[in-house]
Design a protein around this motif. Structure first.
Motif, PDB file in Angstrom:
ATOM      1  N   ILE A 207       0.836  -1.204   0.000  1.00 38.36           N
ATOM      2  CA  ILE A 207       0.000   0.000   0.000  1.00 38.36           C
ATOM      3  C   ILE A 207       0.870   1.253   0.000  1.00 38.36           C
ATOM      4  CG2 ILE A 207      -1.649   1.354   1.361  1.00 38.36           C
ATOM      5  CD1 ILE A 207      -2.877  -1.296   2.278  1.00 38.36           C
ATOM      6  N   LYS A 208       1.917   1.260   0.837  1.00 36.64           N
ATOM      7  CA  LYS A 208       2.832   2.394   0.874  1.00 36.64           C
ATOM      8  C   LYS A 208       3.521   2.586  -0.482  1.00 36.64           C
ATOM      9  CE  LYS A 208       4.182   2.493   5.793  1.00 36.64           C
ATOM     10  NZ  LYS A 208       4.388   3.922   6.052  1.00 36.64           N
ATOM     11  N   THR A 209       3.925   1.461  -1.103  1.00 35.44           N
ATOM     12  CA  THR A 209       4.619   1.527  -2.388  1.00 35.44           C
ATOM     13  C   THR A 209       3.714   2.105  -3.474  1.00 35.44           C
ATOM     14  OG1 THR A 209       5.972  -0.397  -1.793  1.00 35.44           O
ATOM     15  CG2 THR A 209       5.858   0.187  -4.130  1.00 35.44           C
ATOM     16  N   ILE A 210       2.461   1.644  -3.509  1.00 36.63           N
ATOM     17  CA  ILE A 210       1.510   2.157  -4.507  1.00 36.63           C
ATOM     18  C   ILE A 210       1.296   3.656  -4.304  1.00 36.63           C
ATOM     19  CG2 ILE A 210      -0.897   2.073  -5.275  1.00 36.63           C
ATOM     20  CD1 ILE A 210      -0.860  -0.933  -4.604  1.00 36.63           C
ATOM     21  N   GLN A 211       1.115   4.071  -3.055  1.00 35.31           N
ATOM     22  CA  GLN A 211       0.905   5.489  -2.769  1.00 35.31           C
ATOM     23  C   GLN A 211       2.136   6.314  -3.143  1.00 35.31           C
ATOM     24  OE1 GLN A 211      -1.682   6.344   0.959  1.00 35.31           O
ATOM     25  NE2 GLN A 211      -0.657   4.439   1.416  1.00 35.31           N
ATOM     26  N   PHE A 212       3.312   5.760  -2.876  1.00 32.98           N
ATOM     27  CA  PHE A 212       4.563   6.457  -3.196  1.00 32.98           C
ATOM     28  C   PHE A 212       4.657   6.733  -4.696  1.00 32.98           C
ATOM     29  CE2 PHE A 212       8.993   5.878  -4.665  1.00 32.98           C
ATOM     30  CZ  PHE A 212       9.557   7.008  -4.118  1.00 32.98           C
ATOM     31  N   PHE A 213       4.416   5.706  -5.521  1.00 33.17           N
ATOM     32  CA  PHE A 213       4.536   5.890  -6.968  1.00 33.17           C
ATOM     33  C   PHE A 213       3.389   6.741  -7.524  1.00 33.17           C
ATOM     34  CE2 PHE A 213       7.527   2.313  -6.751  1.00 33.17           C
ATOM     35  CZ  PHE A 213       8.543   2.831  -7.542  1.00 33.17           C
ATOM     36  N   LEU A 214       2.209   6.619  -6.944  1.00 34.87           N
ATOM     37  CA  LEU A 214       1.090   7.461  -7.369  1.00 34.87           C
ATOM     38  C   LEU A 214       1.402   8.928  -7.104  1.00 34.87           C
ATOM     39  CD1 LEU A 214      -1.827   7.770  -8.370  1.00 34.87           C
ATOM     40  CD2 LEU A 214      -2.600   7.408  -6.015  1.00 34.87           C
ATOM     41  N   SER A 215       1.890   9.217  -5.905  1.00 36.02           N
ATOM     42  CA  SER A 215       2.231  10.598  -5.535  1.00 36.02           C
ATOM     43  C   SER A 215       3.389  11.117  -6.372  1.00 36.02           C
ATOM     44  CB  SER A 215       2.588  10.648  -4.046  1.00 36.02           C
ATOM     45  OG  SER A 215       3.029  11.935  -3.673  1.00 36.02           O
ATOM     46  N   LEU A 216       4.439  10.299  -6.484  1.00 32.61           N
ATOM     47  CA  LEU A 216       5.626  10.722  -7.231  1.00 32.61           C
ATOM     48  C   LEU A 216       5.295  11.007  -8.691  1.00 32.61           C
ATOM     49  CD1 LEU A 216       8.710  11.102  -6.828  1.00 32.61           C
ATOM     50  CD2 LEU A 216       8.992   8.774  -7.694  1.00 32.61           C
ATOM     51  N   SER A 217       4.483  10.136  -9.298  1.00 31.24           N
ATOM     52  CA  SER A 217       4.109  10.323 -10.701  1.00 31.24           C
ATOM     53  C   SER A 217       3.339  11.627 -10.887  1.00 31.24           C
ATOM     54  CB  SER A 217       3.266   9.145 -11.187  1.00 31.24           C
ATOM     55  OG  SER A 217       3.990   7.928 -11.084  1.00 31.24           O
ATOM     56  N   LEU A 218       2.395  11.881 -10.003  1.00 24.38           N
ATOM     57  CA  LEU A 218       1.615  13.118 -10.075  1.00 24.38           C
ATOM     58  C   LEU A 218       2.519  14.336  -9.966  1.00 24.38           C
ATOM     59  CD1 LEU A 218      -1.136  14.659  -9.979  1.00 24.38           C
ATOM     60  CD2 LEU A 218      -1.044  14.391  -7.492  1.00 24.38           C
ATOM     61  N   LEU A 219       3.428  14.313  -8.995  1.00 23.00           N
ATOM     62  CA  LEU A 219       4.291  15.471  -8.753  1.00 23.00           C
ATOM     63  C   LEU A 219       5.260  15.697  -9.904  1.00 23.00           C
ATOM     64  CD1 LEU A 219       5.052  14.979  -4.949  1.00 23.00           C
ATOM     65  CD2 LEU A 219       3.447  16.578  -6.003  1.00 23.00           C
ATOM     66  N   ILE A 220       5.804  14.627 -10.453  1.00 23.04           N
ATOM     67  CA  ILE A 220       6.753  14.773 -11.562  1.00 23.04           C
ATOM     68  C   ILE A 220       6.057  15.343 -12.801  1.00 23.04           C
ATOM     69  CG2 ILE A 220       8.169  13.492 -13.216  1.00 23.04           C
ATOM     70  CD1 ILE A 220       8.875  11.580 -10.903  1.00 23.04           C
ATOM     71  N   VAL A 221       4.896  14.779 -13.140  1.00 23.06           N
ATOM     72  CA  VAL A 221       4.173  15.246 -14.322  1.00 23.06           C
ATOM     73  C   VAL A 221       3.823  16.729 -14.187  1.00 23.06           C
ATOM     74  CG1 VAL A 221       1.996  15.058 -15.584  1.00 23.06           C
ATOM     75  CG2 VAL A 221       3.275  12.999 -15.021  1.00 23.06           C
ATOM     76  N   LEU A 222       3.321  17.128 -13.019  1.00 18.73           N
ATOM     77  CA  LEU A 222       2.943  18.528 -12.835  1.00 18.73           C
ATOM     78  C   LEU A 222       4.166  19.439 -12.807  1.00 18.73           C
ATOM     79  CD1 LEU A 222       0.026  18.164 -10.259  1.00 18.73           C
ATOM     80  CD2 LEU A 222      -0.129  18.675 -12.695  1.00 18.73           C
ATOM     81  N   HIS A 223       5.267  18.955 -12.217  1.00 22.28           N
ATOM     82  CA  HIS A 223       6.506  19.746 -12.217  1.00 22.28           C
ATOM     83  C   HIS A 223       6.964  20.004 -13.655  1.00 22.28           C
ATOM     84  CE1 HIS A 223      10.543  21.051 -10.819  1.00 22.28           C
ATOM     85  NE2 HIS A 223      10.941  20.473 -11.949  1.00 22.28           N
ATOM     86  N   GLU A 224       6.985  18.945 -14.455  1.00 25.99           N
ATOM     87  CA  GLU A 224       7.438  19.107 -15.838  1.00 25.99           C
ATOM     88  C   GLU A 224       6.463  19.954 -16.655  1.00 25.99           C
ATOM     89  OE1 GLU A 224      10.374  18.480 -16.397  1.00 25.99           O
ATOM     90  OE2 GLU A 224      10.782  17.202 -14.672  1.00 25.99           O
ATOM     91  N   LEU A 225       5.172  19.877 -16.321  1.00 25.37           N
ATOM     92  CA  LEU A 225       4.205  20.763 -16.975  1.00 25.37           C
ATOM     93  C   LEU A 225       4.528  22.227 -16.686  1.00 25.37           C
ATOM     94  CD1 LEU A 225       0.674  19.114 -16.618  1.00 25.37           C
ATOM     95  CD2 LEU A 225       1.805  19.817 -18.744  1.00 25.37           C
TER      96      LEU A 225
END
Length: 451
Positions: free
Chosen positions: A6-24
């Motif tokens: 559960i922690k791993t899924i949340q980590f990658f979900l959060s990280l993916s969101l933050l990276i995509v928005l940062h690059e946007l």
């Protein structure tokens, strides 16, 4: 589903969101200024991509190495280290052909989005859930120091009332810990006297010696029986779960910490306990005190709401309308960033020992709850977004802050650093980042193996 998964899924979900928005944040102003973006990637595509599709002039894709993401902007020396195009004459659509102020906005876009995102999340949390916390100034008889070694190190004793850190009153009891970590001085009230103390420079190192003891303070609480193990010498004494022990051998007390001192007096002896029992009033129970000064029961049975009912503390609840949640969210974003900056100052001071607490992916993953708790998930995501904003604006080549530093130099002096200089700087910055990555994740590995 296991907590680790559960922690791993949340980590990658959060990280993916933050990276995509940062690059946007880089992508959108680049497009607005008619700068060509060749690639937009989540994660790094070293050698190959998990997915890629070209739309217009930009290739959108997902790499296999989850260490971040990037946008490849034409005419810019970046992490791709593609310097061949830089040997040609500048094209109108390239980054290097744009005015310095436009290039600056493009480079600041990522960290700006990260900070704004954190504020938006905090606004949403304030509006949806409000704040609920133990009011620090409501602790009737001060704090309980459950790890005396750490308490002695910093200079806090059971019964002290912690008034302020660095002269600023602490409203939320749970924030005392992070305020002490970030602070330099604190103010307490002890036996009616107000005292100001300095926080030892190596206090963080003391906490990191045993991270299970970091929360060394708690509200004081009564001695309520939470469990009676089968191996307890007093399992047949007549004690029951939820009994509140109020006297040992005739010595009365209010809090568990006071009982600990009295138990030392009677260790190895048989004594009578006075207990409050629901529906039975006060009952006398004969017990044996062990040689280690314990009764052989577990503590528990009282919630913070129960402690509030007894007048020991008060739980404060703040609710916000949508309009009120906006300044509350902004304030939370600014204070979180300020607190993180203070932590980084401690980390860069070797005498604090704070560098030992630097963590990598495992430490970041540990910020997430072990169950699906959306408020906790969004809190962790907002905090990581603040971290990304701060780390990316550091004046290190290969980070956004490095590019910003060179752009400011150009705008102030009117001289642009040469492409060769920027290439070498990018390489040095890349190796610095790899070293930091190895150090942070090495710390995680060391803690996992030896602590």
């Amino acid at each position: 589903m296991s907590p680790i998964l559960i922690k791993t899924i949340q980590f990658f979900l959060s990280l993916s969101l933050l990276i995509v928005l940062h690059e946007l944040g880089h992508f959108i102003p680049a497009k607005l200024f008619k700068t060509r973006v060749e690639k937009f990637y989540l994660f790094f595509d070293v050698k190959f991509s998990l997915f890629k599709k070209k739309i217009g002039e930009t290739v959108y894709g997902i790499g296999w190495l989850p260490l971040g993401g990037y946008v490849k902007i034409s005419g810019m020396i970046d992490e791709s280290m593609d310097t061949e195009a830089m040997k040609e004459e500048p094209k109108p659509w390239e980054f290097r052909s744009k005015p310095a102020w436009q290039r600056l906005i493009i480079m600041l876009g990522g960290v700006t989005v990260n900070f704004i995102l954190a504020v938006i999340i905090y606004i949403g949390l304030a509006y949806a859930y409000g704040d609920q916390f133990i009011a620090n100034d409501s602790l009737k008889d001060g704090v309980y120091v459950n790890e005396t070694e750490i308490g002695d190190k910093v200079g806090i004793k059971t019964g002290d009332k912690i008034l302020a850190v660095d002269g600023k009153p602490v409203e939320d009891f749970n924030k005392i810990f992070i305020e002490l970590v970030n602070g330099n001085t604190f103010t307490i009230e002890r036996d009616g006297e107000v005292i100001e103390k300095e926080i030892p420079v190596d206090f963080i190192a003391t906490l990191l010696e045993d991270e299970d003891k970091i929360r060394f303070l708690s509200p004081r609480y009564p001695f309520v029986v939470g469990s009676i193990p089968e191996e307890s010498a007093n399992k047949d004494s007549g004690l029951k779960v939820k009994d509140e022990i109020v006297s040992i051998g005739g010595d009365s007390f209010t809090y568990f910490d006071e009982a600990k001192e009295i138990l030392q007096k009677y260790k190895g002896q048989k004594v009578d306990l006075s207990v409050k029992r629901e529906g039975s009033g006060q009952v006398q129970i004969p017990v044996v005190i062990s040689d280690s000064a314990t009764i052989g029961v577990g503590l528990g049975g009282l919630s913070f709401a129960d402690l509030e009912d007894r007048g020991i503390l008060k739980i404060k609840t703040n609710t916000y309308s949508f309009v009120e949640s906006i300044p509350a969210g902004i304030d939370k974003g600014v204070s979180t960033l300020s607190g993180y900056v203070k932590q980084m100052k401690k980390i860069f001071n070797p005498s604090t020992g704070a560098y030992k607490g630097v963590g990598g992916f495992a430490a970041i993953g540990g910020l997430f709850p072990s169950g699906w708790d959306w408020p906790a998930f969004w809190n962790a995501t907002a905090f990581i977004s603040i971290i990304l904003a701060f780390m990316n604006i550091l004046p290190i080549p290969a980070l956004d802050g490095g590019h910003v530093m060179f752009l400011l130099y150009e705008m102030i002096t009117g001289r642009k650093p040469s492409d060769k200089f920027l290439e070498y700087a990018q390489m040095i910055g890349f190796f610095l980042l790899i070293a930091l990555l190895l150090f942070a994740n090495g710390n995680d590995l060391y803690k996992w193996l030896f602590k």
